[in-house]
Every structure is written in structure tokens, then in C-alpha cells.
Design an enzyme around this catalytic site. Sequence first.
Site, short mmCIF file in Angstrom:
data_model
loop_
_atom_site.label_atom_id
_atom_site.label_comp_id
_atom_site.label_asym_id
_atom_site.label_seq_id
_atom_site.Cartn_x
_atom_site.Cartn_y
_atom_site.Cartn_z
N LYS A 137 0.09 4.38 -0.21
CA LYS A 137 -0.83 5.32 0.40
C LYS A 137 -0.19 6.66 -0.30
O LYS A 137 -0.52 6.40 -1.33
CB LYS A 137 -0.64 5.38 2.08
CG LYS A 137 0.34 4.30 2.82
CD LYS A 137 0.57 4.80 4.06
CE LYS A 137 -0.04 3.00 4.84
NZ LYS A 137 -0.13 3.22 6.45
N ASN A 152 1.31 -0.82 -0.55
CA ASN A 152 -0.10 -0.21 -0.20
C ASN A 152 0.68 1.19 -0.20
O ASN A 152 2.00 1.57 0.60
CB ASN A 152 -0.99 -0.34 1.12
CG ASN A 152 -1.85 0.93 1.13
OD1 ASN A 152 -1.58 2.04 0.83
ND2 ASN A 152 -2.28 1.23 2.39
N SER A 189 4.37 -2.33 10.41
CA SER A 189 5.95 -2.06 10.03
C SER A 189 5.66 -3.39 9.92
O SER A 189 6.89 -3.84 10.77
CB SER A 189 5.97 -1.85 11.61
OG SER A 189 5.76 -0.44 12.25
N HIS A 210 -9.01 0.61 5.01
CA HIS A 210 -7.79 1.59 6.43
C HIS A 210 -7.68 2.48 7.23
O HIS A 210 -9.16 3.05 7.34
CB HIS A 210 -7.17 1.70 4.97
CG HIS A 210 -5.28 1.36 5.77
ND1 HIS A 210 -5.31 2.75 6.44
CD2 HIS A 210 -4.77 1.00 5.58
CE1 HIS A 210 -3.93 2.38 6.30
NE2 HIS A 210 -3.39 1.11 6.11
N GLU A 246 -5.19 -4.97 10.87
CA GLU A 246 -4.03 -4.39 11.26
C GLU A 246 -3.96 -2.54 12.11
O GLU A 246 -4.68 -2.56 11.89
CB GLU A 246 -3.90 -2.80 9.65
CG GLU A 246 -3.40 -3.16 8.03
CD GLU A 246 -3.15 -2.62 7.44
OE1 GLU A 246 -1.96 -2.43 6.61
OE2 GLU A 246 -3.51 -1.24 7.50
N GLU A 257 -6.51 5.07 8.33
CA GLU A 257 -6.67 6.10 8.40
C GLU A 257 -7.93 6.37 7.58
O GLU A 257 -7.76 7.42 7.43
CB GLU A 257 -4.91 6.24 7.28
CG GLU A 257 -3.85 6.35 7.66
CD GLU A 257 -2.32 5.81 7.14
OE1 GLU A 257 -2.78 5.35 5.45
OE2 GLU A 257 -1.94 5.23 7.45
P1 13P Z 1 3.61 0.39 7.29
O1 13P Z 1 3.82 -0.98 6.40
O2 13P Z 1 4.01 1.25 7.31
O3 13P Z 1 3.50 0.65 8.99
O4 13P Z 1 2.01 0.42 7.11
C1 13P Z 1 1.39 -0.73 7.32
C2 13P Z 1 -0.48 -0.35 5.93
O5 13P Z 1 -1.02 0.53 6.99
C3 13P Z 1 -0.99 -0.82 4.91
O6 13P Z 1 -1.79 -1.09 4.68
#
Ligand code: 13P
Length: 251
Positions: free
Chosen positions: A11, A9, A212, A95, A167, A97
Site C-alpha cells: 500500500k 501489498n 488480516s 482493490h 478481500e 481502497e
Molecule cells: P491487511 O492484510 O492489512 O488486512 O490488508 C489486506 C489487503 O488489503 C491486501 O490487499
Amino acid sequence: MRRPMVAGNWKMHGTRASVAELTEGLGNLSLPAGVEVAVFPPALFVTEVINGLQGKGIIVGAQNSAIQPEQGALTGEVAPSQWAEVGCKLVLIGHSERRQIIGETDEVLNRKFAAAQAGGLTPVLCVGETLEEREAGKTLEVVGRQLSSIIDACGVKALANAVIAYEPVWAIGTGLTATPQQAQDVHAAIRAQLQVLDAEVADNMRLLYGGSVKAANAAELFGMPDIDGGLIGGASLNADEFGAICRAAGH
Ligand code: 13P
């Protein structure tokens, strides 16, 4: 046998130059045959990435899609059928976010999930608890509720064409990874929740872990019985690191 999946992802990261470099790097990777590999670029680069990865065996998905399946008067949105037409196969739904920063509610996500399937995409449903919720001992309750919301709205059979990503919000972009056992416990609870309703859906469901994940911790996480791959944020912006994570999911 569930086929593992590793998805990146990206983002809201990338310039034309960095996306071109990353796409080229991905195209040069030697990827394990048994692993389904996908990337979710920012919307404006999706067609470029699809073209750049032609014939490379990497699936491209959208990070978001509209609440209705077909094109129409909905300013700023992209319909699932439009994503499908340009070659997208997957879409991220829920997600953290988007739940937390954009304020997408369960009701909106239920509509997006149904619209995605009706428009020809496979949803990757993201669920996860905040640190506060974990510390209050509410992890399974929160994750269970997020999953129930979709099941109540769309029916358990709809999950036969979906992937679920666990997540934990506290592990996203923080460098704090859930321990393999912490992640496994939640994955097992998700599968058990499905098992009660539909054993076939439960057995076939791919449950990805996200938060992570990097090359250094991927193999240990993916080695757990109910972890079928990963959804990778930061580490997916580096082709070599992402390739190493994909190989960690191979058998
Ligand atoms: P990170 O791997 O940067 O922690 O992000 C995880 C994530 O939100 C994938 O959708």
C-alpha cells in the site's frame, strides 16, 4: 494443480530506509519452491525493489496502472507497458481502497484490466463486499457482480491470464479475518461462476484470500480447497512474518 501464490501489498507505506530494510529481509528469506511469491511496493520504490530482489525468485507488481496500455499524454499515470518495461509482472486492479476511497468504477476497472493485459501485465483482480453488504446477505451477489463486470467487458478467456483476490472490505486492516469457511464459501462461489462459462479457466484460476492474514491464521485459510494463497497487507511489511505466511502456502 494450481500453484499457490502469496503476494504482499505494501500500500502507501514506506520510506527509503524502511523499503531498503524490507527488501533486504525478503532477499534473505528461504521461500518454499512451490509457492509463487510477489510484492507490490509503492510506485516510487518499484525499480529499487526490482533491483534489490534480482535473482531471489520474488515477483514485483504495481499497485495501480493506467486505463491505456501504452505511454501517452496522461498526467500522473503509469502505463502498463512502462511497468512491464522496468520488470513488473503483475498489477492490482479493483482493490477496495481504490474502489471506495478513490472512487474507481467498474467501467474504469474494466478498462484498466484490459489495458494491463494489452500492456504485458497479469491483473490481480480484487473483489469483496462491505460489512453492510454481508449483513444484508448480499455477499455473493456483490462479488458476483464485480466479477461479471470484467467478464462482460473482456470475455471469460481473458481471465486465463489473471488472478482473483477475494478481500472482504470488513476484514482489511481491521484484525477481523473471515473464517476459513466464510472465505471458502465465497471462493467456491467465484469458481462456480467461472465453471459455468469455462471449466478450464475455472480449474486453473488462482483465488487468493486477503484481509488480516497473518502467520498465525494463514495455514488454516490456505488449507481450504478453493483458497490458493493470499494477498497480504499489514503483515507483508515484516519480512519474517511474510516469509512465514509464504511457507504456510507450501504443500
Ligand atoms: P491487511 O492484510 O492489512 O488486512 O490488508 C489486506 C489487503 O488489503 C491486501 O490487499
